[in-house]
Design a protein around this motif. Structure first.
Motif, PDB file in Angstrom:
ATOM      1  N   VAL A  32       0.844  -1.201   0.000  1.00  0.00           N
ATOM      2  CA  VAL A  32       0.000   0.000   0.000  1.00  0.00           C
ATOM      3  C   VAL A  32       0.880   1.252   0.000  1.00  0.00           C
ATOM      4  O   VAL A  32       0.654   2.195  -0.761  1.00  0.00           O
ATOM      5  N   GLY A  33       1.896   1.246   0.838  1.00  0.00           N
ATOM      6  CA  GLY A  33       2.800   2.387   0.904  1.00  0.00           C
ATOM      7  C   GLY A  33       3.542   2.602  -0.400  1.00  0.00           C
ATOM      8  O   GLY A  33       3.728   3.749  -0.837  1.00  0.00           O
ATOM      9  N   LEU A  34       3.980   1.506  -1.034  1.00  0.00           N
ATOM     10  CA  LEU A  34       4.696   1.613  -2.305  1.00  0.00           C
ATOM     11  C   LEU A  34       3.796   2.219  -3.368  1.00  0.00           C
ATOM     12  O   LEU A  34       4.209   3.126  -4.110  1.00  0.00           O
ATOM     13  N   ASP A  35       2.575   1.725  -3.456  1.00  0.00           N
ATOM     14  CA  ASP A  35       1.643   2.253  -4.448  1.00  0.00           C
ATOM     15  C   ASP A  35       1.356   3.733  -4.192  1.00  0.00           C
ATOM     16  O   ASP A  35       1.254   4.527  -5.131  1.00  0.00           O
ATOM     17  N   ALA A  40       2.045   9.399  -5.680  1.00  0.00           N
ATOM     18  CA  ALA A  40       2.432  10.771  -5.326  1.00  0.00           C
ATOM     19  C   ALA A  40       3.508  11.287  -6.270  1.00  0.00           C
ATOM     20  O   ALA A  40       3.455  12.443  -6.723  1.00  0.00           O
ATOM     21  N   LEU A  41       4.485  10.441  -6.584  1.00  0.00           N
ATOM     22  CA  LEU A  41       5.538  10.862  -7.504  1.00  0.00           C
ATOM     23  C   LEU A  41       4.986  11.130  -8.898  1.00  0.00           C
ATOM     24  O   LEU A  41       5.492  11.991  -9.623  1.00  0.00           O
ATOM     25  N   ALA A  42       3.943  10.404  -9.272  1.00  0.00           N
ATOM     26  CA  ALA A  42       3.356  10.577 -10.602  1.00  0.00           C
ATOM     27  C   ALA A  42       2.672  11.925 -10.763  1.00  0.00           C
ATOM     28  O   ALA A  42       2.411  12.358 -11.889  1.00  0.00           O
ATOM     29  N   THR A  43       2.377  12.595  -9.649  1.00  0.00           N
ATOM     30  CA  THR A  43       1.742  13.910  -9.729  1.00  0.00           C
ATOM     31  C   THR A  43       2.768  15.030  -9.785  1.00  0.00           C
ATOM     32  O   THR A  43       2.408  16.178  -9.989  1.00  0.00           O
ATOM     33  N   ARG A  44       4.032  14.684  -9.614  1.00  0.00           N
ATOM     34  CA  ARG A  44       5.090  15.688  -9.599  1.00  0.00           C
ATOM     35  C   ARG A  44       5.850  15.645 -10.915  1.00  0.00           C
ATOM     36  O   ARG A  44       5.847  14.660 -11.625  1.00  0.00           O
ATOM     37  N   SER A  45       6.493  16.736 -11.212  1.00  0.00           N
ATOM     38  CA  SER A  45       7.291  16.742 -12.423  1.00  0.00           C
ATOM     39  C   SER A  45       8.345  17.828 -12.356  1.00  0.00           C
ATOM     40  O   SER A  45       8.963  18.012 -11.322  1.00  0.00           O
ATOM     41  N   ILE A  46       8.483  18.600 -13.413  1.00  0.00           N
ATOM     42  CA  ILE A  46       9.625  19.495 -13.562  1.00  0.00           C
ATOM     43  C   ILE A  46       9.169  20.910 -13.868  1.00  0.00           C
ATOM     44  O   ILE A  46       8.020  21.151 -14.235  1.00  0.00           O
ATOM     45  N   LEU A 278      11.426   9.770 -14.835  1.00  0.00           N
ATOM     46  CA  LEU A 278      12.581  10.616 -14.519  1.00  0.00           C
ATOM     47  C   LEU A 278      12.481  11.167 -13.104  1.00  0.00           C
ATOM     48  O   LEU A 278      13.465  11.168 -12.354  1.00  0.00           O
ATOM     49  N   VAL A 279      11.301  11.653 -12.756  1.00  0.00           N
ATOM     50  CA  VAL A 279      11.099  12.201 -11.414  1.00  0.00           C
ATOM     51  C   VAL A 279      11.304  11.112 -10.372  1.00  0.00           C
ATOM     52  O   VAL A 279      11.946  11.336  -9.336  1.00  0.00           O
ATOM     53  N   THR A 280      10.789   9.921 -10.634  1.00  0.00           N
ATOM     54  CA  THR A 280      10.925   8.816  -9.687  1.00  0.00           C
ATOM     55  C   THR A 280      12.381   8.428  -9.493  1.00  0.00           C
ATOM     56  O   THR A 280      12.819   8.154  -8.370  1.00  0.00           O
ATOM     57  N   VAL A 281      13.149   8.433 -10.570  1.00  0.00           N
ATOM     58  CA  VAL A 281      14.587   8.144 -10.469  1.00  0.00           C
ATOM     59  C   VAL A 281      15.274   9.189  -9.598  1.00  0.00           C
ATOM     60  O   VAL A 281      16.008   8.857  -8.651  1.00  0.00           O
ATOM     61  N   ALA A 282      15.045  10.463  -9.914  1.00  0.00           N
ATOM     62  CA  ALA A 282      15.721  11.551  -9.197  1.00  0.00           C
ATOM     63  C   ALA A 282      15.345  11.570  -7.724  1.00  0.00           C
ATOM     64  O   ALA A 282      16.194  11.797  -6.851  1.00  0.00           O
ATOM     65  N   GLU A 283      14.075  11.306  -7.423  1.00  0.00           N
ATOM     66  CA  GLU A 283      13.595  11.383  -6.050  1.00  0.00           C
ATOM     67  C   GLU A 283      13.930  10.140  -5.224  1.00  0.00           C
ATOM     68  O   GLU A 283      13.898  10.182  -3.998  1.00  0.00           O
ATOM     69  N   THR A 284      14.245   9.034  -5.889  1.00  0.00           N
ATOM     70  CA  THR A 284      14.477   7.766  -5.173  1.00  0.00           C
ATOM     71  C   THR A 284      15.957   7.407  -5.113  1.00  0.00           C
ATOM     72  O   THR A 284      16.536   7.296  -4.030  1.00  0.00           O
ATOM     73  N   ALA A 285      16.574   7.206  -6.251  1.00  0.00           N
ATOM     74  CA  ALA A 285      17.993   6.839  -6.282  1.00  0.00           C
ATOM     75  C   ALA A 285      18.887   8.074  -6.325  1.00  0.00           C
ATOM     76  O   ALA A 285      20.001   8.063  -5.810  1.00  0.00           O
ATOM     77  N   GLY A 286      18.396   9.135  -6.943  1.00  0.00           N
ATOM     78  CA  GLY A 286      19.177  10.363  -7.053  1.00  0.00           C
ATOM     79  C   GLY A 286      19.449  10.718  -8.500  1.00  0.00           C
ATOM     80  O   GLY A 286      19.400   9.871  -9.395  1.00  0.00           O
ATOM     81  N   GLU A 287      19.746  11.981  -8.749  1.00  0.00           N
ATOM     82  CA  GLU A 287      19.966  12.455 -10.115  1.00  0.00           C
ATOM     83  C   GLU A 287      21.175  11.786 -10.769  1.00  0.00           C
ATOM     84  O   GLU A 287      21.275  11.772 -12.002  1.00  0.00           O
ATOM     85  N   ARG A 288      22.062  11.235  -9.986  1.00  0.00           N
ATOM     86  CA  ARG A 288      23.215  10.516 -10.541  1.00  0.00           C
ATOM     87  C   ARG A 288      22.772   9.399 -11.482  1.00  0.00           C
ATOM     88  O   ARG A 288      23.476   9.055 -12.427  1.00  0.00           O
ATOM     89  N   TRP A 289      21.584   8.839 -11.191  1.00  0.00           N
ATOM     90  CA  TRP A 289      21.088   7.717 -11.995  1.00  0.00           C
ATOM     91  C   TRP A 289      20.490   8.159 -13.322  1.00  0.00           C
ATOM     92  O   TRP A 289      20.183   7.312 -14.163  1.00  0.00           O
ATOM     93  N   ASP A 322       0.501  19.293 -18.052  1.00  0.00           N
ATOM     94  CA  ASP A 322       0.663  20.485 -17.228  1.00  0.00           C
ATOM     95  C   ASP A 322       1.500  20.103 -16.020  1.00  0.00           C
ATOM     96  O   ASP A 322       1.023  19.423 -15.112  1.00  0.00           O
ATOM     97  N   TYR A 323       2.753  20.506 -16.016  1.00  0.00           N
ATOM     98  CA  TYR A 323       3.688  20.050 -15.009  1.00  0.00           C
ATOM     99  C   TYR A 323       3.531  20.797 -13.687  1.00  0.00           C
ATOM    100  O   TYR A 323       3.247  21.984 -13.660  1.00  0.00           O
ATOM    101  N   VAL A 324       3.733  20.073 -12.629  1.00  0.00           N
ATOM    102  CA  VAL A 324       3.825  20.673 -11.302  1.00  0.00           C
ATOM    103  C   VAL A 324       5.291  21.019 -11.070  1.00  0.00           C
ATOM    104  O   VAL A 324       6.183  20.220 -11.343  1.00  0.00           O
ATOM    105  N   THR A 325       5.547  22.234 -10.597  1.00  0.00           N
ATOM    106  CA  THR A 325       6.927  22.694 -10.434  1.00  0.00           C
ATOM    107  C   THR A 325       7.596  22.013  -9.265  1.00  0.00           C
ATOM    108  O   THR A 325       7.019  21.879  -8.181  1.00  0.00           O
ATOM    109  N   ILE A 326       8.815  21.565  -9.466  1.00  0.00           N
ATOM    110  CA  ILE A 326       9.671  21.057  -8.402  1.00  0.00           C
ATOM    111  C   ILE A 326      10.934  21.902  -8.386  1.00  0.00           C
ATOM    112  O   ILE A 326      11.610  22.025  -9.405  1.00  0.00           O
ATOM    113  N   ASP A 327      11.232  22.506  -7.283  1.00  0.00           N
ATOM    114  CA  ASP A 327      12.438  23.338  -7.191  1.00  0.00           C
ATOM    115  C   ASP A 327      13.673  22.464  -7.090  1.00  0.00           C
ATOM    116  O   ASP A 327      13.590  21.355  -6.595  1.00  0.00           O
TER     117      ASP A 327
END
Length: 327
Positions: A32-35, A40-46, A278-289, A322-327
């Motif tokens: 449940v937590g994973l889903d 939540a990550l799917a609602t965020r972007s750039i 892309l957002v999920t990668v950056a928010e989970t493993a980090g932008e290095r990935w 329509d992207y949601v801004t992430i600083d």
């Protein structure tokens, strides 16, 4: 990665019993937590100003793929041409990461890429599916020959499938040993190796717990990448499964210092969906990935949509999300 590191992680010799104990001792996944995290990550972007950069990043991470029984040398040559120059009207468009084909078509892909092939100093790899893809139903001898033939033909990446039957039957040591053997078959005479992507076929593993266990097992055995799917089974890549696999490689890196990539494959067709990854990668493993050495999209039609969105963005008529801004 050496097997000594795997022994250190497991805390004992790499026997069937010890591997089974390690894998079954992993914490269970809060489904449940994973889903919820994935949703939540799917609602965020750039940021709006970063849309073109995001689209270019997606292009650079694509393994442009054709894996059909009707594949021909001509189709592979066309795919290679598109890999080199994705948008003939815009030479600033990045090249893709790789061309992914069946093993017998590797020589065609290598020749078609020419100087753009990674083996000739270029940046585009040739990935070959192997080990009796997609079912994996063959003897180990056949799987190793399949792998060695592709490497000898010039493949830079080998995308192998695990034996899901053995895994689901709890024969974790057998799955581990097979990955180790395929990894060895990726070695070239000069001592270098093709990169090994281990396909878990998550749609057949049934549970998130099994996906976590298979991911850890592949890392222990020396995978350079863990890959969701063959694209031949539904469901293929999903955001929650990819999030879970990214958590595993993040935790693996923290534990061992080793970097392992992730490749979601199958079903990712739109730039909107790809941005969510892309957002999920950056928010989970980090932008290095966010680098072809650590993240790839296995796709055939995704590139077309991304190119369309790039063109619309360039002309001021962008029709993306329509992207949601992430600083």
């Amino acid at each position: 990665m050496t097997l000594d590191l795997a022994r250190t992680v497991v805390g004992s010799e790499l026997t069937e019993r010890n591997l089974r104990g390690f894998v079954l001792g992993l914490p269970g996944v809060d489904a449940v937590g994973l889903d919820q995290r994935a949703a939540a990550l799917a609602t965020r972007s750039i940021k709006t100003s970063s849309k073109k950069q995001a689209l270019d990043t997606i292009v650079s991470l694509i393994d442009l793929t054709t894996l059909e029984g009707a594949d021909t040398p001509g189709k592979v040559r066309s795919l290679a041409a598109k890999a080199v120059l994705p948008d003939p009207s815009d030479p600033t468009c990045p090249q893709v990461a790789a061309v992914c084909v069946y093993g017998d078509l590797v020589p065609v892909a290598v020749e078609a890429l020419g100087a753009h092939h990674a083996g000739s100093g270029g940046s585009i790899s040739v990935a070959a599916v192997a080990t009796a893809f997609p079912s994996g139903r063959a003897s180990l001898r056949v799987k190793l020959a399949d792998t060695a033939d592709a490497v000898a033909a010039g493949a830079d990446d080998i995308d192998m499938v695990i034996d899901r039957g053995a895994f689901l039957a709890g024969r974790y040591g057998e799955v581990f040993d097979e990955i180790v053997a395929v990894k060895e078959a990726c070695r070239r005479p000069d001592g270098t190796s093709a990169h090994l992507k281990v396909i878990l076929e998550t749609g057949e593993l049934a549970t998130y717990d099994n996906v976590r266990r298979a991911s850890w097992l592949a890392n222990l055995a020396g995978a350079d990448f863990i890959k969701t799917s063959t694209g031949k089974v539904s469901p293929a890549a999903t955001l929650p499964v990819t999030l879970l696999m990214l958590e595993v490689v993040r935790d693996w890196h923290r534990l061992t210092g080793e970097l392992v990539g992730v490749k979601p494959a199958g079903g990712i067709r739109s730039s909107k969906d790809a941005v969510r990854y892309l957002v999920t990668v950056a928010e989970t493993a980090g932008e290095r990935w966010l680098d072809p050495r650590l993240f790839r999209f296995g796709a055939s039609s995704l590139l077309n949509d991304v190119l369309l969105q790039r063109q619309k963005l360039a002309t001021g008529h962008y029709s993306g999300p329509d992207y949601v801004t992430i600083d």
